[in-house]
Design a protein around this motif. Structure first.
Motif, PDB file in Angstrom:
ATOM      1  N   VAL A   1     -10.784  -5.073  -0.897  1.00 47.39           N
ATOM      2  CA  VAL A   1      -9.489  -4.631  -0.869  1.00 47.39           C
ATOM      3  C   VAL A   1      -8.615  -5.577  -1.852  1.00 47.39           C
ATOM      4  N   PRO A   2      -9.010  -6.914  -2.447  1.00 51.93           N
ATOM      5  CA  PRO A   2      -8.113  -7.778  -3.338  1.00 51.93           C
ATOM      6  C   PRO A   2      -7.934  -6.982  -4.633  1.00 51.93           C
ATOM      7  N   SER A   3      -9.119  -6.512  -5.269  1.00 51.73           N
ATOM      8  CA  SER A   3      -8.771  -5.740  -6.423  1.00 51.73           C
ATOM      9  C   SER A   3      -8.116  -4.468  -6.486  1.00 51.73           C
ATOM     10  N   GLN A   4      -8.103  -3.739  -4.976  1.00 45.68           N
ATOM     11  CA  GLN A   4      -7.022  -2.850  -5.013  1.00 45.68           C
ATOM     12  C   GLN A   4      -5.713  -3.299  -4.786  1.00 45.68           C
ATOM     13  N   LEU A   5      -5.314  -4.282  -4.159  1.00 43.37           N
ATOM     14  CA  LEU A   5      -3.777  -4.991  -4.041  1.00 43.37           C
ATOM     15  C   LEU A   5      -3.335  -5.258  -5.450  1.00 43.37           C
ATOM     16  N   ILE A   6      -4.313  -5.648  -6.175  1.00 43.24           N
ATOM     17  CA  ILE A   6      -3.952  -6.043  -7.673  1.00 43.24           C
ATOM     18  C   ILE A   6      -3.640  -4.583  -8.365  1.00 43.24           C
ATOM     19  N   GLN A   7      -4.473  -3.872  -8.271  1.00 48.38           N
ATOM     20  CA  GLN A   7      -4.476  -2.589  -9.139  1.00 48.38           C
ATOM     21  C   GLN A   7      -3.406  -1.677  -8.793  1.00 48.38           C
TER      22      GLN A   7
ATOM     23  N   PRO B   1       1.889 -11.698   7.148  1.00 43.37           N
ATOM     24  CA  PRO B   1       2.538 -10.789   7.902  1.00 43.37           C
ATOM     25  C   PRO B   1       1.973  -9.796   8.541  1.00 43.37           C
ATOM     26  N   LEU B   2       0.824  -9.495   8.085  1.00 43.93           N
ATOM     27  CA  LEU B   2      -0.009  -8.426   8.764  1.00 43.93           C
ATOM     28  C   LEU B   2      -0.649  -8.955  10.081  1.00 43.93           C
ATOM     29  N   LEU B   3      -1.015 -10.425   9.867  1.00 45.88           N
ATOM     30  CA  LEU B   3      -1.665 -11.017  10.778  1.00 45.88           C
ATOM     31  C   LEU B   3      -0.573 -11.243  11.880  1.00 45.88           C
ATOM     32  N   LEU B   4       0.610 -11.718  11.737  1.00 47.57           N
ATOM     33  CA  LEU B   4       1.501 -12.042  12.766  1.00 47.57           C
ATOM     34  C   LEU B   4       1.834 -10.564  13.468  1.00 47.57           C
ATOM     35  N   LEU B   5       1.769  -9.456  12.709  1.00 45.18           N
ATOM     36  CA  LEU B   5       2.321  -8.175  13.179  1.00 45.18           C
ATOM     37  C   LEU B   5       0.896  -8.004  14.458  1.00 45.18           C
ATOM     38  N   GLY B   6      -0.198  -8.249  14.117  1.00 43.55           N
ATOM     39  CA  GLY B   6      -1.358  -7.958  14.966  1.00 43.55           C
ATOM     40  C   GLY B   6      -1.106  -8.948  16.131  1.00 43.55           C
ATOM     41  N   ILE B   7      -0.699 -10.130  15.867  1.00 40.74           N
ATOM     42  CA  ILE B   7      -0.582 -11.027  17.220  1.00 40.74           C
ATOM     43  C   ILE B   7       0.795 -10.405  18.058  1.00 40.74           C
ATOM     44  N   ILE B   8       1.539  -9.784  17.344  1.00 39.29           N
ATOM     45  CA  ILE B   8       2.935  -9.369  18.207  1.00 39.29           C
ATOM     46  C   ILE B   8       2.389  -8.125  19.055  1.00 39.29           C
ATOM     47  N   PHE B   9       1.560  -7.245  18.336  1.00 40.95           N
ATOM     48  CA  PHE B   9       0.843  -6.042  19.223  1.00 40.95           C
ATOM     49  C   PHE B   9      -0.057  -6.625  20.121  1.00 40.95           C
ATOM     50  N   SER B  10      -0.937  -7.684  20.065  1.00 38.50           N
ATOM     51  CA  SER B  10      -2.073  -8.098  20.901  1.00 38.50           C
ATOM     52  C   SER B  10      -1.709  -8.620  22.226  1.00 38.50           C
ATOM     53  N   PHE B  11      -0.511  -9.091  22.408  1.00 33.67           N
ATOM     54  CA  PHE B  11       0.078  -9.885  23.477  1.00 33.67           C
ATOM     55  C   PHE B  11       0.270  -8.663  24.722  1.00 33.67           C
TER      56      PHE B  11
ATOM     57  N   VAL C   1      -6.693   5.969   6.860  1.00 38.32           N
ATOM     58  CA  VAL C   1      -5.443   5.732   5.763  1.00 38.32           C
ATOM     59  C   VAL C   1      -5.838   5.190   4.668  1.00 38.32           C
ATOM     60  N   LEU C   2      -6.667   4.200   4.775  1.00 40.77           N
ATOM     61  CA  LEU C   2      -7.346   3.603   3.263  1.00 40.77           C
ATOM     62  C   LEU C   2      -8.170   4.673   2.380  1.00 40.77           C
ATOM     63  N   THR C   3      -8.678   5.426   3.162  1.00 37.03           N
ATOM     64  CA  THR C   3     -10.091   6.415   2.627  1.00 37.03           C
ATOM     65  C   THR C   3      -8.886   7.385   1.699  1.00 37.03           C
ATOM     66  N   PHE C   4      -7.810   7.855   2.301  1.00 39.98           N
ATOM     67  CA  PHE C   4      -7.049   8.913   1.443  1.00 39.98           C
ATOM     68  C   PHE C   4      -5.846   8.310   0.877  1.00 39.98           C
ATOM     69  N   GLY C   5      -5.640   7.342   1.035  1.00 40.85           N
ATOM     70  CA  GLY C   5      -4.333   6.581   0.366  1.00 40.85           C
ATOM     71  C   GLY C   5      -4.434   5.286  -0.107  1.00 40.85           C
ATOM     72  N   ALA C   6      -5.474   4.647  -0.390  1.00 40.18           N
ATOM     73  CA  ALA C   6      -5.761   3.450  -1.003  1.00 40.18           C
ATOM     74  C   ALA C   6      -5.140   3.087  -2.300  1.00 40.18           C
TER      75      ALA C   6
ATOM     76  N   LEU D   1      -0.165   0.255   4.975  1.00 35.85           N
ATOM     77  CA  LEU D   1      -0.103   0.858   6.071  1.00 35.85           C
ATOM     78  C   LEU D   1      -1.538   0.673   6.940  1.00 35.85           C
ATOM     79  N   GLY D   2      -2.770   1.244   5.943  1.00 37.23           N
ATOM     80  CA  GLY D   2      -3.804   1.129   6.506  1.00 37.23           C
ATOM     81  C   GLY D   2      -4.358  -0.333   6.980  1.00 37.23           C
ATOM     82  N   LEU D   3      -3.855  -1.490   5.967  1.00 35.78           N
ATOM     83  CA  LEU D   3      -4.318  -2.542   6.440  1.00 35.78           C
ATOM     84  C   LEU D   3      -3.639  -3.029   7.616  1.00 35.78           C
ATOM     85  N   GLY D   4      -2.549  -2.726   8.032  1.00 33.27           N
ATOM     86  CA  GLY D   4      -1.652  -3.092   8.961  1.00 33.27           C
ATOM     87  C   GLY D   4      -2.169  -2.557  10.044  1.00 33.27           C
ATOM     88  N   LEU D   5      -2.585  -1.126  10.189  1.00 28.95           N
ATOM     89  CA  LEU D   5      -3.442  -0.701  11.480  1.00 28.95           C
ATOM     90  C   LEU D   5      -4.649  -1.602  11.640  1.00 28.95           C
ATOM     91  N   PHE D   6      -5.365  -1.802  10.698  1.00 29.78           N
ATOM     92  CA  PHE D   6      -6.641  -2.552  10.723  1.00 29.78           C
ATOM     93  C   PHE D   6      -6.375  -3.804  11.386  1.00 29.78           C
TER      94      PHE D   6
END
Length: 460
Positions: free
Chosen positions: A231-237, A252-262, A291-296, A304-309
């Motif tokens: 994913v890094p090259s895609q975040l850049i490109q 932020p994505l990690l913190l979002l994951g923590i919020i949902f995990s509780f 989402v990443l397959t069709f919208g990366a 969004l795909g990274l957030g869900l993951f």
């Protein structure tokens, strides 16, 4: 009973810190070594890759021996030994001028394969009702160390160089030993089934549900490692985010994951919905990858795909160790965790290899589609998991008098004779014991006997 007690909170903090310090030292190397490693004598791309990957290989091989010992001997000295190896390996790599020296140092550091022992120790010192919370805290510490490491690794290398970075990992290994002082000394008692090492390992490997959990941790870390390479090259490109700022995306994505995990942890543990939450998390991984397959190529769909993951990953990272500790035989808990940790590191090794291959593809969507197919296969295998059994824990205060040890031994023997009592964990310095029992198995005679031993009426 809804909150962890002070002993559990202290132990969870200490053991999570051990994980975080080790992982911080390990992860800081990854984003810089591909470039900085070229400065070593005899360095080639293949040897640089080996220097990064050999740590995981050592971990994968030695998790099982360490965990077999941990089911027979005291766990804390084994953790100390593992952390010393980690620190020594970091020092060897720091003093090396050739790539071969770095490889040897990384292999020694990986030899401190005590992840499973640390998790088993955490299972000892926490009550069954709070196991998932404790494991979640440990999982979150790993995720946080990953993001912090990727953020400060390049900056710290600029200050102290690559050899200085290896010295930092060695220091972190030593610091982790001191945090172990916060964890109480424990003595485990259960119905002892004498068996050889090979028989014990064979017993663990023949349990279908444990194998499904091993496949799950393998798949989860395969997908995570492949994603962080892909994913890094895609975040850049596609998102226009430079490499130096990727940590600001992951955090932020990690913190979002923590919020949902509780809330997920509460549902899984309090309402005994572990299987449902587990399968929902796998579906979340699949949806993120779809989402990443069709919208990366779209900035917002990529995020969004990274957030869900990440949300699904955090939930799964919290659930898997707890589920494993519930499903594993009491006398082989560390062994089961060792096999699981080996599967985890093997998954990371395969994921790293696969991620490198995905980078050679001309189509971004093809790479994500391959990872989606792996996640779907994982879901099919994991669907056969049965709901784990839920044990409960009672706290008993131990006597203070001179004959306390003899009294405690007699009490432990009496407790283990009660049908439904699975394990008694003694913390002698704190004068406390956890009695872990299965409410569905214990009968009326057992309830009355427990009431007599505890000296008060128990609601079981």
């Amino acid at each position: 009973m809804n909150m962890m007690n002070a002993l559990e909170r202290r132990s969870t903090f200490a053991l999570s810190s051990i994980f975080a310090l080790r992982m911080l030292g390990l992860f800081m190397i990854i984003p810089v070594f591909a470039v900085e490693g070229q400065s070593y004598e005899y360095a080639t791309p293949a040897l640089i890759g080996l220097a990064v990957g050999v740590y995981g290989l050592s971990q994968s091989i030695l998790q099982i021996p360490f965990s077999l010992w941990a089911d027979r001997f005291s766990r804390k000295p084994l953790v100390v030994l593992g952390l010393l190896l980690f620190a020594i390996g970091g020092a060897v790599a720091a003093m090396s001028h050739t790539i071969y020296g770095v490889i040897i140092g990384r292999a020694i550091a990986g030899g401190g394969a005590v992840s499973a022992v640390v998790m088993a120790l955490l299972a000892d010192v926490t009550r069954e009702e709070h196991r998932t919370k404790a494991m979640a805290a440990m999982g979150m510490s790993i995720g946080l160390s990953f993001v912090v490491a990727f953020s400060i690794g390049p900056w710290l290398t600029g200050l102290v160089g690559i050899s200085g970075l290896f010295w930092v990992t060695a220091i972190m290994g030593v610091l982790a030993i001191f945090t172990l002082l916060l964890v109480p000394k424990t003595t485990r008692h259960h119905r002892n089934f004498q068996q050889g090492y090979l028989h014990q390992l064979k017993q663990v490997l023949q349990m279908p549900d444990l194998n499904r959990l091993h496949v799950s941790i393998f798949s989860l870390h395969l997908l995570l490692t492949a994603m962080f390479i892909y994913v890094p090259s895609q975040l850049i490109q596609y998102a226009g985010i430079p490499l130096a700022k990727h940590g600001l995306v992951y955090l932020p994505l990690l913190l979002l994951g923590i919020i949902f995990s509780f809330p997920s942890i509460i549902l899984a543990e309090k309402y005994r919905k572990m299987r449902g939450i587990f399968l929902t998390a796998i579906v979340g991984v699949i949806l993120g990858l779809v989402v990443l397959t069709f919208g990366a190529t779209s900035k917002y769909l990529l995020l969004l795909g990274l957030g869900l993951f990440f949300v699904a990953f955090n939930v799964m990272e919290a659930l898997l160790p707890s589920w494993l500790s519930k499903s594993a035989p009491i006398q082989s808990k560390a062994t089961a965790m060792g096999v699981n940790a080996s599967a985890q590191f093997l998954g990371a090794f395969v994921g790293g290899t696969l991620g490198g291959q995905l980078l050679t593809l001309h189509s971004t969507s093809t790479g994500w589609a391959i990872l989606t197919a792996i996640a779907i296969l994982w879901c099919i295998i994991g669907f056969g998991l049965k709901q784990p059994r839920y044990l409960s824990s009672l706290i008993i205060r131990l006597p203070e008098e001179d004959s306390a040890e003899q009294t405690t031994q007699g009490l432990t023997t009496e407790l283990l004779e009660i049908k439904g009592v699975e394990e008694v964990v003694i913390m002698s310095e704190q004068k406390v014991a956890y009695v872990k029992l299965d409410k569905k198995v214990i009968d009326e005679d057992g309830r009355q006997r427990l009431t007599q031993l505890f000296g008060k009426e128990l609601v079981i």
